[in-house]
Design an enzyme around this catalytic site. Structure first.
Site, PDB file in Angstrom:
ATOM      1  N   GLU A  79       0.832  -1.205   0.000  1.00  0.00           N
ATOM      2  CA  GLU A  79       0.000   0.000   0.000  1.00  0.00           C
ATOM      3  C   GLU A  79       0.863   1.249   0.000  1.00  0.00           C
ATOM      4  O   GLU A  79       1.851   1.334   0.727  1.00  0.00           O
ATOM      5  CB  GLU A  79      -0.908   0.004   1.233  1.00  0.00           C
ATOM      6  CG  GLU A  79      -1.825   1.220   1.297  1.00  0.00           C
ATOM      7  CD  GLU A  79      -2.673   1.238   2.566  1.00  0.00           C
ATOM      8  OE1 GLU A  79      -3.568   2.092   2.644  1.00  0.00           O
ATOM      9  OE2 GLU A  79      -2.417   0.410   3.490  1.00  0.00           O
ATOM     10  N   ASP A 150      30.967 -13.417  -1.891  1.00  0.00           N
ATOM     11  CA  ASP A 150      32.261 -13.250  -1.220  1.00  0.00           C
ATOM     12  C   ASP A 150      32.678 -11.785  -1.277  1.00  0.00           C
ATOM     13  O   ASP A 150      32.622 -11.161  -2.338  1.00  0.00           O
ATOM     14  CB  ASP A 150      33.324 -14.108  -1.904  1.00  0.00           C
ATOM     15  CG  ASP A 150      34.653 -14.025  -1.199  1.00  0.00           C
ATOM     16  OD1 ASP A 150      34.676 -13.919   0.043  1.00  0.00           O
ATOM     17  OD2 ASP A 150      35.692 -14.039  -1.892  1.00  0.00           O
ATOM     18  N   TYR A 168      40.422 -14.354  -1.911  1.00  0.00           N
ATOM     19  CA  TYR A 168      39.917 -15.702  -2.159  1.00  0.00           C
ATOM     20  C   TYR A 168      38.594 -15.835  -1.417  1.00  0.00           C
ATOM     21  O   TYR A 168      38.194 -14.941  -0.658  1.00  0.00           O
ATOM     22  CB  TYR A 168      40.922 -16.763  -1.712  1.00  0.00           C
ATOM     23  CG  TYR A 168      41.310 -16.710  -0.252  1.00  0.00           C
ATOM     24  CD1 TYR A 168      40.524 -17.325   0.714  1.00  0.00           C
ATOM     25  CD2 TYR A 168      42.458 -16.029   0.151  1.00  0.00           C
ATOM     26  CE1 TYR A 168      40.901 -17.275   2.051  1.00  0.00           C
ATOM     27  CE2 TYR A 168      42.825 -15.969   1.472  1.00  0.00           C
ATOM     28  CZ  TYR A 168      42.043 -16.601   2.427  1.00  0.00           C
ATOM     29  OH  TYR A 168      42.377 -16.546   3.743  1.00  0.00           O
ATOM     30  N   ASP A 290      61.912   4.569   9.091  1.00  0.00           N
ATOM     31  CA  ASP A 290      60.549   4.510   9.640  1.00  0.00           C
ATOM     32  C   ASP A 290      59.547   4.268   8.508  1.00  0.00           C
ATOM     33  O   ASP A 290      59.932   3.766   7.443  1.00  0.00           O
ATOM     34  CB  ASP A 290      60.234   5.793  10.434  1.00  0.00           C
ATOM     35  CG  ASP A 290      60.293   7.039   9.548  1.00  0.00           C
ATOM     36  OD1 ASP A 290      60.430   6.881   8.317  1.00  0.00           O
ATOM     37  OD2 ASP A 290      60.207   8.157  10.089  1.00  0.00           O
ATOM     38  N   HIS A 477     154.282 -76.669  23.827  1.00  0.00           N
ATOM     39  CA  HIS A 477     154.693 -77.839  24.637  1.00  0.00           C
ATOM     40  C   HIS A 477     155.050 -77.440  26.057  1.00  0.00           C
ATOM     41  O   HIS A 477     155.139 -78.289  26.945  1.00  0.00           O
ATOM     42  CB  HIS A 477     155.862 -78.581  23.953  1.00  0.00           C
ATOM     43  CG  HIS A 477     157.175 -77.881  24.070  1.00  0.00           C
ATOM     44  ND1 HIS A 477     157.665 -77.015  23.106  1.00  0.00           N
ATOM     45  CD2 HIS A 477     158.136 -77.910  25.060  1.00  0.00           C
ATOM     46  CE1 HIS A 477     158.855 -76.559  23.478  1.00  0.00           C
ATOM     47  NE2 HIS A 477     159.165 -77.103  24.661  1.00  0.00           N
ATOM     48  N   ASP A 531     153.574 -75.799  17.414  1.00  0.00           N
ATOM     49  CA  ASP A 531     154.047 -75.671  18.796  1.00  0.00           C
ATOM     50  C   ASP A 531     154.080 -74.197  19.184  1.00  0.00           C
ATOM     51  O   ASP A 531     155.154 -73.588  19.285  1.00  0.00           O
ATOM     52  CB  ASP A 531     155.431 -76.307  18.908  1.00  0.00           C
ATOM     53  CG  ASP A 531     155.925 -76.336  20.356  1.00  0.00           C
ATOM     54  OD1 ASP A 531     155.074 -76.176  21.262  1.00  0.00           O
ATOM     55  OD2 ASP A 531     157.137 -76.505  20.560  1.00  0.00           O
ATOM     56  N   SER A 627     162.846 -73.069  25.812  1.00  0.00           N
ATOM     57  CA  SER A 627     161.627 -73.247  24.995  1.00  0.00           C
ATOM     58  C   SER A 627     160.655 -72.085  25.202  1.00  0.00           C
ATOM     59  O   SER A 627     160.455 -71.582  26.319  1.00  0.00           O
ATOM     60  CB  SER A 627     160.939 -74.554  25.358  1.00  0.00           C
ATOM     61  OG  SER A 627     161.728 -75.649  24.985  1.00  0.00           O
TER      62      SER A 627
END
Length: 680
Positions: A79, A150, A168, A290, A477, A531, A627
């Site tokens: 409505e 996903d 993924y 840094d 001898h 001898d 001798s």
């Protein structure tokens, strides 16, 4: 591999969540929670029939966090009212209104979903349908469809990933460029430049991607650690560029260096740091950036130099090879001729700047003390060291055999070999001539080699001659029993030397006991073959003018000496022509007789080991008791007396046509040498 594992884990979690959610829609009155992941539809109450008055229904579509919810309407008939204040369909995502619908077409005050596909930002959408008290036009309501899609996390701000975002089903992951690794937040990529160890002796260090801008969030450290013994020098190239702050010292990006105990830095800006040399073999370089900045960084090279050792010099009297006194270098030492190295022959410059071993010295070669020689002494000019001379001297009545001077050589050995002192033979200090049978006594000391074999108390029984200072040559001898053919006992007699009178004691005599009797093994008492015998005295006799040895006739001397008519002398204390033992030593000179002539005067053979001497007419001869005594000849070339025969046998004493027979010493020289040298 890690990414593949992570992806598999997330798919597994997704499937698990799908299984858990499927078929678990819950309804509580007019409220329904929907979590059917495969999608579905939602119908207004009574659809396609008109919906009732005063109804209110609520559907909450809730999915896992990694999914979005899509909703669209294939039929819508509600409505119409101003701003949908009567009947309406409200779509919410949490507290946020996504859409408020009523009517059958869009107006300024009402909206219908039409072909619109409503997609949640998150993983939840809710649908609320409300009608008031009247549905007079019989509106049928709606048919809505929902499905799960996903969520593409990488679509917004690269999923928060520093380098690469990978979507993924049910999730996403971040990855990094080559050379970078992902930090624990799984989004930030950091260059892998920590804990780098450089061991080569030279090399380079650069900030990542130099000369392009270096990455943010870096903590690089390079440890230059080369072989101990080298020191490291670090030098920076021009073009140094590290983010800096105009007021604070290097608060963002900075370079720090530690070399040993010294710390350098922090460095930043465009001023090139100074060249730094370590005190040891290590330098540690740290670089930090840094999360912002656009600077290209730096490039530095390092090289090494060997650590020096203190200078060395050659030892005194020596030389040194090698003049590079740095780590791993070796120097070698040698000594001059006649000196030896006391200490190591080389030294190595070590890693800590010290030399291995100790400094060697060159010491004079020492040939070692020479042993004293028997019957002599050694005089050395020095301490038995290189170039020292050793002079050997023999005692009186001894003469040198061998070289009497030796030199200490550079190889630590004495030249030549040790000489020896042997008794001087055949040179008496007193000379006499006379005769034995029919002769006169010899002069005292004229025949100092004459030995008396003496049996107490019976007196002398044979003669002999002194050879050297410890051996006596005699007839076999004299020492063999005619009954048993065995040698008599050595303790049954003694040997007297320096004797002149047989029955009286002489002041010059020496009495020596016998240590060994050696009879020629071929001696035959029947034929008097061989001898000959030797006596070894218990101790050497003291040589003096009255006691000294005779020389043995050599083979060379025999050819000119043992000839017919050559005159020789026989000495002894045997029976005189009066038939008594002579009280004084007597001498007689006799000519040699041809062996054939001698043989004709005897009925038995005068063998080749025998010689004959005497006169055909007789009158002069050796006799019983003589001798073992000598038949000696004066060798004119060297002016010495040599023994050519040993008194052996004869027929009577001084008979006509009866010559005296003597053992030919020449035939037994080898045997005599063997016995006296201890070989036999």
């Amino acid at each position: 591999m890690a990414m593949s594992w992570l992806f598999s884990l997330r798919v597994l979690l997704l499937v698990s969540s799908l299984l858990l959610a499927d078929g678990m829609n819950k309804q509580d009155g007019n409220k329904m929670t929907i979590n059917e992941l495969y999608g579905g539809h939602i119908l207004s109450p009574g659809y396609p029939d008109p919906y009732a008055d005063d109804v209110s229904h609520f559907w909450n579509i809730t999915m896992p966090d990694s999914f979005h919810v899509q909703l669209y309407f294939s039929d819508f008939d509600v409505e119409s009212s101003y701003l949908c204040e009567y009947d309406y369909v409200k779509v919410m995502e949490g507290d946020k209104l996504v859409g408020l619908f009523c009517g059958t077409e869009d107006t300024d005050t009402e909206k219908v979903p039409g072909d619109r596909v409503i997609e949640s930002k998150g993983s939840q959408l809710s649908l609320e349908f409300t009608s008031d008290f009247s549905n007079v036009d019989r509106h049928r309501g709606f048919m809505a469809h929902y499905r799960v899609v996903d969520r593409d996390e990488c679509a917004v701000d690269n999923g928060g990933c520093h380098h690469f975002c990978h979507n993924y089903i049910s999730g996403y992951y971040c990855s990094c460029k080559a050379g970078y690794w992902i930090m624990k937040d799984r989004e930030t990529c950091k260059f892998g430049c920590s804990r780098q160890v450089l061991t080569e002796l030279s090399g380079t260090i650069t900030t990542p991607e130099y000369p392009r801008m270096y990455p943010i969030v870096l903590d690089c450290d390079w440890k230059i650690q080369v072989e101990p013994g080298y020191v490291v020098t670090l030098q920076f190239d021009e073009g140094f560029d590290i983010e800096q702050h105009p007021e604070v010292s290097c608060p963002y990006d900075n370079l720090k260096i530690q070399a040993g105990d010294e710390k350098y830095g922090p460095y930043c800006g465009k001023t090139v740091p100074p060249t730094i040399t370590s005190t040891d073999h290590k330098i540690h370089v740290f670089f930090h950036s840094d999360d912002s900045g656009e600077n290209k960084g730096f490039r530095a090279t390092y090289f090494t130099t060997a650590r020096p050792c203190e200078a060395l010099s050659a030892p005194v009297y020596g030389t040194m090879e090698g003049s590079n006194f740095t780590y791993s270098q070796r120097v070698s030492f040698t000594c001059g001729e006649g000196y030896y190295l006391d200490g190591p022959d080389s030294r190595l410059c070590q890693a800590d700047g010290t030399w291995s071993g100790v400094q060697p010295t060159c010491k004079l070669v020492n040939c070692g003390a020479l042993p004293n020689i028997s019957n002599g002494a050694i005089e050395v000019d020095g301490n038995f060291s290189y170039s020292d001379i050793a002079i050997y001297r023999c005692d009186e009545f001894y003469e040198m055999v061998g070289e009497g001077t030796r030199f200490c050589e550079a190889n630590g050995k004495w030249t030549g070999s040790e000489p020896s002192c042997k008794p001087i033979c055949g040179k008496p200090e007193f000379v006499t001539r006379g005769k034995l049978v029919g002769g006169r006594p010899a002069m005292r000391g004229a025949w100092p080699w004459m030995a008396m074999l003496y049996r107490t108390p019976r007196g002398p029984f044979c003669g002999g001659t002194l050879l050297g200072d410890q051996w006596v040559l005699t007839a076999a001898h004299c020492l063999v029993s005619p009954v048993t053919s065995d040698p008599i006992l050595k303790d049954s007699f003694s040997v007297k030397l320096g004797k002149h009178k047989a029955r009286d004691k002489d002041t010059t005599e020496q009495t020596v006991q016998v240590a060994q009797i050696v009879v020629h093994p071929a001696f035959n008492f029947t034929t008097f073959l061989a001898d000959i015998a030797l006596l070894k005295l218990e101790s050497p006799v003291r040589l003096n003018p009255y006691v000294s040895p005779i020389c043995l006739l050599s083979e060379d001397e025999a050819t000119s000496t043992l000839l017919p008519d050559r005159e020789g002398v026989v000495t002894g204390w045997g029976h005189t022509d009066q038939g008594f033992i002579a009280n004084e030593l007597r001498e007689v000179f006799l000519p040699l007789v041809d062996t054939n002539t001698c043989n004709k005067t005897y009925d038995w053979t005068v063998t080749s080991d025998m010689i004959c001497a005497g006169f055909q007419e007789g009158g002069k001869d050796a006799c019983r008791g003589d001798s073992g005594g000598p038949l000696a000849f004066f060798e004119r070339t060297e002016e010495k007396w040599v023994q050519g025969g040993v008194v052996s046998w004869g027929w009577g004493c001084g008979r006509k046509n009866r010559y005296g027979v003597y053992i030919n010493v020449i035939q037994y020289l080898p045997w005599i040498d063997e016995v006296m040298s201890g070989v036999a």
